[in-house]
Motif scaffolding. Structure first.
Motif, PDB file in Angstrom:
ATOM      1  N   LEU A   1       0.851  -1.192   0.000  1.00 43.23           N
ATOM      2  CA  LEU A   1       0.000   0.000   0.000  1.00 43.23           C
ATOM      3  C   LEU A   1       0.884   1.238   0.000  1.00 43.23           C
ATOM      4  N   PHE A   2       0.602   2.130  -0.937  1.00 40.37           N
ATOM      5  CA  PHE A   2       1.223   3.454  -0.979  1.00 40.37           C
ATOM      6  C   PHE A   2       0.112   4.481  -0.883  1.00 40.37           C
ATOM      7  N   ALA A   3       0.163   5.334   0.115  1.00 34.61           N
ATOM      8  CA  ALA A   3      -0.863   6.352   0.316  1.00 34.61           C
ATOM      9  C   ALA A   3      -0.221   7.734   0.273  1.00 34.61           C
ATOM     10  N   ASP A   4      -0.757   8.576  -0.605  1.00 32.92           N
ATOM     11  CA  ASP A   4      -0.219   9.921  -0.783  1.00 32.92           C
ATOM     12  C   ASP A   4      -1.324  10.931  -0.492  1.00 32.92           C
ATOM     13  N   ILE A   5      -0.977  12.024   0.160  1.00 29.96           N
ATOM     14  CA  ILE A   5      -1.971  13.050   0.512  1.00 29.96           C
ATOM     15  C   ILE A   5      -2.152  13.986  -0.671  1.00 29.96           C
ATOM     16  N   LYS A   6      -3.341  13.965  -1.223  1.00 30.04           N
ATOM     17  CA  LYS A   6      -3.674  14.867  -2.319  1.00 30.04           C
ATOM     18  C   LYS A   6      -3.970  16.255  -1.756  1.00 30.04           C
ATOM     19  N   GLY A   7      -3.454  17.295  -2.396  1.00 29.03           N
ATOM     20  CA  GLY A   7      -3.677  18.669  -1.935  1.00 29.03           C
ATOM     21  C   GLY A   7      -2.683  19.112  -0.880  1.00 29.03           C
ATOM     22  N   PHE A   8      -1.671  18.278  -0.609  1.00 34.55           N
ATOM     23  CA  PHE A   8      -0.704  18.628   0.436  1.00 34.55           C
ATOM     24  C   PHE A   8       0.121  19.856   0.045  1.00 34.55           C
ATOM     25  N   THR A   9       0.466  19.967  -1.236  1.00 37.33           N
ATOM     26  CA  THR A   9       1.274  21.110  -1.688  1.00 37.33           C
ATOM     27  C   THR A   9       0.508  22.415  -1.507  1.00 37.33           C
ATOM     28  N   ASP A  10      -0.790  22.413  -1.890  1.00 40.98           N
ATOM     29  CA  ASP A  10      -1.598  23.622  -1.717  1.00 40.98           C
ATOM     30  C   ASP A  10      -1.772  23.967  -0.237  1.00 40.98           C
ATOM     31  N   PHE A  11      -1.975  22.949   0.561  1.00 43.40           N
ATOM     32  CA  PHE A  11      -2.127  23.185   2.010  1.00 43.40           C
ATOM     33  C   PHE A  11      -0.843  23.781   2.589  1.00 43.40           C
ATOM     34  N   SER A  12       0.311  23.271   2.173  1.00 44.43           N
ATOM     35  CA  SER A  12       1.587  23.762   2.694  1.00 44.43           C
ATOM     36  C   SER A  12       1.838  25.210   2.280  1.00 44.43           C
ATOM     37  N   ALA A  13       1.367  25.570   1.093  1.00 39.80           N
ATOM     38  CA  ALA A  13       1.619  26.928   0.603  1.00 39.80           C
ATOM     39  C   ALA A  13       0.827  27.973   1.375  1.00 39.80           C
ATOM     40  N   ASN A  14      -0.272  27.592   1.994  1.00 40.76           N
ATOM     41  CA  ASN A  14      -1.159  28.546   2.660  1.00 40.76           C
ATOM     42  C   ASN A  14      -1.130  28.440   4.179  1.00 40.76           C
TER      43      ASN A  14
ATOM     44  N   LEU B   1     -11.808  19.082  10.227  1.00 35.27           N
ATOM     45  CA  LEU B   1     -11.257  19.757  11.401  1.00 35.27           C
ATOM     46  C   LEU B   1     -10.419  20.971  11.021  1.00 35.27           C
ATOM     47  N   ILE B   2      -9.641  20.860   9.969  1.00 35.36           N
ATOM     48  CA  ILE B   2      -8.754  21.967   9.585  1.00 35.36           C
ATOM     49  C   ILE B   2      -9.423  22.927   8.615  1.00 35.36           C
ATOM     50  N   GLY B   3     -10.575  22.543   8.083  1.00 33.32           N
ATOM     51  CA  GLY B   3     -11.306  23.422   7.190  1.00 33.32           C
ATOM     52  C   GLY B   3     -10.658  23.616   5.836  1.00 33.32           C
ATOM     53  N   PHE B   4     -10.052  22.556   5.303  1.00 32.28           N
ATOM     54  CA  PHE B   4      -9.395  22.637   3.996  1.00 32.28           C
ATOM     55  C   PHE B   4      -9.967  21.522   3.115  1.00 32.28           C
ATOM     56  N   ASP B   5     -10.881  21.901   2.216  1.00 32.17           N
ATOM     57  CA  ASP B   5     -11.596  20.907   1.406  1.00 32.17           C
ATOM     58  C   ASP B   5     -10.717  20.237   0.356  1.00 32.17           C
ATOM     59  N   GLY B   6      -9.567  20.811   0.051  1.00 30.24           N
ATOM     60  CA  GLY B   6      -8.719  20.244  -0.988  1.00 30.24           C
ATOM     61  C   GLY B   6      -7.881  19.060  -0.531  1.00 30.24           C
ATOM     62  N   LEU B   7      -7.996  18.682   0.746  1.00 32.05           N
ATOM     63  CA  LEU B   7      -7.184  17.583   1.284  1.00 32.05           C
ATOM     64  C   LEU B   7      -7.886  16.249   1.022  1.00 32.05           C
ATOM     65  N   ASP B   8      -7.165  15.301   0.436  1.00 29.44           N
ATOM     66  CA  ASP B   8      -7.746  13.979   0.144  1.00 29.44           C
ATOM     67  C   ASP B   8      -6.608  12.959   0.070  1.00 29.44           C
ATOM     68  N   MET B   9      -6.950  11.698  -0.278  1.00 28.51           N
ATOM     69  CA  MET B   9      -5.960  10.625  -0.325  1.00 28.51           C
ATOM     70  C   MET B   9      -5.879  10.021  -1.723  1.00 28.51           C
ATOM     71  N   ARG B  10      -4.665   9.714  -2.144  1.00 32.33           N
ATOM     72  CA  ARG B  10      -4.427   8.870  -3.319  1.00 32.33           C
ATOM     73  C   ARG B  10      -3.776   7.592  -2.804  1.00 32.33           C
ATOM     74  N   ILE B  11      -4.412   6.465  -3.051  1.00 35.27           N
ATOM     75  CA  ILE B  11      -3.933   5.201  -2.488  1.00 35.27           C
ATOM     76  C   ILE B  11      -3.734   4.192  -3.608  1.00 35.27           C
ATOM     77  N   GLY B  12      -2.540   3.569  -3.617  1.00 33.46           N
ATOM     78  CA  GLY B  12      -2.261   2.512  -4.568  1.00 33.46           C
ATOM     79  C   GLY B  12      -2.056   1.195  -3.843  1.00 33.46           C
ATOM     80  N   VAL B  13      -2.776   0.152  -4.288  1.00 35.59           N
ATOM     81  CA  VAL B  13      -2.669  -1.180  -3.678  1.00 35.59           C
ATOM     82  C   VAL B  13      -2.368  -2.183  -4.777  1.00 35.59           C
TER      83      VAL B  13
END
Length: 371
Positions: free
Chosen positions: A243-256, A329-341
């Motif tokens: 399993l590889f799980a990557d946080i989608k929207g992490f770059t945008d979240f980090s920028a703000n 909780l953090i109020g950031f709708d762009g946060l999601d998961m990309r998961i490869g199995v």
């Protein structure tokens, strides 16, 4: 001769040489008994004293044997209390011979009386030495023993109607010195116990840490190598689910957000991931940035590929639920998961020498990553 033996016994016991102290104790007791028997024979009192000497010799023999039964002494409180009371009883039995002779009409003055009183002091010293350094006796119990024997000695002088100042002062000094030595011994034992306890706790913490860094079958091989010899930690597995799980929207979240907020979010997120990974019986390989990597088993000796695949998929859906809760909780709708199995073959092993890490390799691992 008795005084020399007593001094030698005292010095050797103070140096913690119990084997030599044991033999000097026997020699002192034997010398005491021989001297006393000869003296009582000279005064035609031998027959009346045989039974008392026999009982006392048996008492000494029993307590000498018990003194070196350290396992029994250290694990039974009732045993130690029994020995404490037995030593007090033996003290009174040790001085009964003198009072028996006095009751038989012997004079309280003269060479016989003086000799008997000196013998009582010597035997009392041996009892104190023996009792204070008894294997199973704690410091407070040794204090109680010394107090009881000293009170018995003072009370005995009151019954006899005399007060031996020199002998009493000698016993007070002896008791004080013995208790100081006992306290030092007790303190050293406490320090040694605390060091051993700290070492055990440290080893448990190290074992717990290594058990999280390595799969169970690898960690067990590592801990079962006390010689520190070179081991082969290379594994080859088939039908492993990755399993590889990557946080989608992490770059945008980090920028703000500030770096502290980014690190805090990742810490809370991966902490929940770790809990669920452990709950599902998976093995977390590592995290790289916002990427979380795991495989479907934690122990190669107990595998079921089909069940492993099911647990990995269940874990993947749990990750989606966790990221949804964090998103709200953090109020950031762009946060999601990309998961490869993906399920396939791989090679596993430890990389590094001082800083180790268990990693997996192979084309199927790359496929899971790209998915």
């Amino acid at each position: 001769y008795m005084g020399d033996l007593q001094d030698q016994f005292f010095i050797i016991f103070a140096r913690k040489n119990r084997e030599q102290g044991f033999y000097f104790f026997l020699a002192s007791s034997a010398a005491y008994i021989i001297q006393s028997l000869v003296m009582f024979r000279f005064y035609d009192a031998l027959e009346s004293m045989v039974i008392l000497f026999t009982i006392r010799a048996l008492g000494f023999g029993v307590f000498i044997a018990l003194a070196f039964s350290s396992k029994l002494a250290k694990h039974r409180n009732a045993y130690r209390v029994g020995v404490l009371l037995g030593l007090v009883v033996l003290f009174f039995a040790s001085v009964l011979d003198t009072d028996f002779l006095y009751m038989s009409g012997f004079s309280r003055t003269g060479p016989l009386s003086n000799a008997l009183e000196r013998i009582d002091v010597i035997e009392l010293s041996l009892l104190l030495l023996f009792g204070v350094f008894f294997n199973g006796l704690y410091f407070l119990e040794a204090v109680v023993l010394c107090i009881l024997i000293f009170l018995g000695w003072v009370g005995l002088q009151g019954v006899r109607g005399q007060f031996l100042l020199e002998d009493t002062a000698y016993l007070v000094g002896l008791i004080a010195y013995l208790l100081v030595q006992k306290y030092k011994q007790f303190y050293r034992e406490i320090v040694a116990f605390n060091q051993l306890l700290a070492q055990s706790v440290r080893k448990l913490e190290e074992a717990r840490l290594v058990s999280h860094l390595l799969p169970m079958h690898v960690a067990e091989k590592y801990f079962n190598n006390p010689s520190g010899g070179k081991l082969d930690f290379t594994d080859q597995f088939k039908e492993v689910t990755f399993l590889f799980a990557d946080i989608k929207g992490f770059t945008d979240f980090s920028a703000n957000h500030t770096p502290e907020e980014v690190v805090g979010m990742l810490s809370n997120l991966f902490t929940e991931f770790d809990k669920q990974c452990y709950t599902h019986g998976l093995y977390k390989l590592y995290t790289i940035g916002d990427c979380y990597v795991a495989m479907g088993f934690n122990d190669a000796r107990n595998r079921n590929p089909g069940r492993e695949a099911m647990k990995v998929v269940q874990f993947a859906f749990t990750l989606i639920d966790i990221i949804a809760n964090v998103r709200s909780l953090i109020g950031f709708d762009g946060l999601d998961m990309r998961i490869g199995v993906h399920t396939g073959d791989c090679i596993g092993g430890i990389i590094g020498t001082d800083i180790v890490r268990y990693d997996i390799y192979g084309p199927d691992v790359v496929i899971a990553n790209k998915m």
